[in-house]
Design a protein around this motif. Sequence first.
Motif, PDB file in Angstrom:
ATOM      1  N   MET A   1      -3.858  -2.123   2.732  1.00 23.01           N
ATOM      2  CA  MET A   1      -4.712  -0.827   1.316  1.00 23.01           C
ATOM      3  C   MET A   1      -6.290  -0.402   2.776  1.00 23.01           C
ATOM      4  SD  MET A   1      -6.585  -2.581  -1.276  1.00 23.01           S
ATOM      5  CE  MET A   1      -5.253  -2.873  -2.331  1.00 23.01           C
ATOM      6  N   THR A   2      -6.528   0.833   3.214  1.00 24.67           N
ATOM      7  CA  THR A   2      -7.373   1.087   3.089  1.00 24.67           C
ATOM      8  C   THR A   2      -8.720   1.321   3.329  1.00 24.67           C
ATOM      9  OG1 THR A   2      -6.285   3.136   3.689  1.00 24.67           O
ATOM     10  CG2 THR A   2      -7.908   3.895   4.552  1.00 24.67           C
ATOM     11  N   TYR A   5     -12.355   2.537   0.622  1.00 26.17           N
ATOM     12  CA  TYR A   5     -12.688   2.402  -0.600  1.00 26.17           C
ATOM     13  C   TYR A   5     -13.066   1.623  -1.288  1.00 26.17           C
ATOM     14  CZ  TYR A   5      -8.839   5.249  -1.139  1.00 26.17           C
ATOM     15  OH  TYR A   5      -7.975   6.817  -0.438  1.00 26.17           O
ATOM     16  N   ASP A  30      -1.591   5.974   1.651  1.00 21.94           N
ATOM     17  CA  ASP A  30      -1.258   4.140   2.229  1.00 21.94           C
ATOM     18  C   ASP A  30      -2.291   3.436   0.800  1.00 21.94           C
ATOM     19  OD1 ASP A  30       0.255   5.143   4.121  1.00 21.94           O
ATOM     20  OD2 ASP A  30      -1.844   5.060   4.705  1.00 21.94           O
ATOM     21  N   THR A  31      -3.184   3.710  -0.076  1.00 27.69           N
ATOM     22  CA  THR A  31      -3.170   3.590  -1.218  1.00 27.69           C
ATOM     23  C   THR A  31      -2.939   3.415  -2.112  1.00 27.69           C
ATOM     24  OG1 THR A  31      -4.925   3.241   0.466  1.00 27.69           O
ATOM     25  CG2 THR A  31      -6.263   2.376  -1.663  1.00 27.69           C
ATOM     26  N   GLN A  32      -2.879   2.465  -3.269  1.00 26.13           N
ATOM     27  CA  GLN A  32      -2.554   2.399  -5.275  1.00 26.13           C
ATOM     28  C   GLN A  32      -3.666   1.613  -5.613  1.00 26.13           C
ATOM     29  OE1 GLN A  32       1.043   3.493  -6.302  1.00 26.13           O
ATOM     30  NE2 GLN A  32       1.905   1.268  -6.777  1.00 26.13           N
ATOM     31  N   ILE A  65     -11.565  -5.021  -5.689  1.00 27.91           N
ATOM     32  CA  ILE A  65     -10.011  -5.077  -4.314  1.00 27.91           C
ATOM     33  C   ILE A  65     -10.347  -6.452  -3.994  1.00 27.91           C
ATOM     34  CG2 ILE A  65     -10.284  -3.690  -2.711  1.00 27.91           C
ATOM     35  CD1 ILE A  65     -12.185  -1.562  -2.930  1.00 27.91           C
ATOM     36  N   GLU A  67      -7.988  -7.587  -0.894  1.00 27.39           N
ATOM     37  CA  GLU A  67      -7.663  -7.449   0.461  1.00 27.39           C
ATOM     38  C   GLU A  67      -6.199  -8.791   0.519  1.00 27.39           C
ATOM     39  OE1 GLU A  67      -8.269  -4.923   2.356  1.00 27.39           O
ATOM     40  OE2 GLU A  67      -9.877  -4.211   1.513  1.00 27.39           O
TER      41      GLU A  67
END
Length: 131
Positions: A1-2, A5, A30-32, A65, A67
Amino acid sequence: MTATYEVGNVYTGKITGIQPYGAFVALDGDTQGLVHISEVTHSFVKDINEHLKTGEEVQVKVLSIDEKAGKMSLSIRATQEAPERPEPKKQPRKKQAAAASASSSYSSGESAQGFNTLKEKLEEWIEQSKK
């Protein structure tokens, strides 16, 4: 995960999949994240397919989020202004309505509990005391 955001920010994403419980939205390659069915719109959503389509671009707000789990919680409704709610009509209190209907269903000689009135009881006690 980037890590680019941030919670609270609004981004544009593309719906990649729809399930009965929500829609998956890709923010980049890469991120959803997931838009839960309760976060689609301000009104009740019975069938998410009536509101969203795979491939559609949507504005989403990042709610949280995780992580470690690699999960992102998103909201579409948080990007929309909430509709004005009509002021609720004032209704009579249930206790007052129940008391009114209970008192009207008894004859004038009985109270709601089925007892005689105080006046009738007093007359009865006076007669008993004379005996």
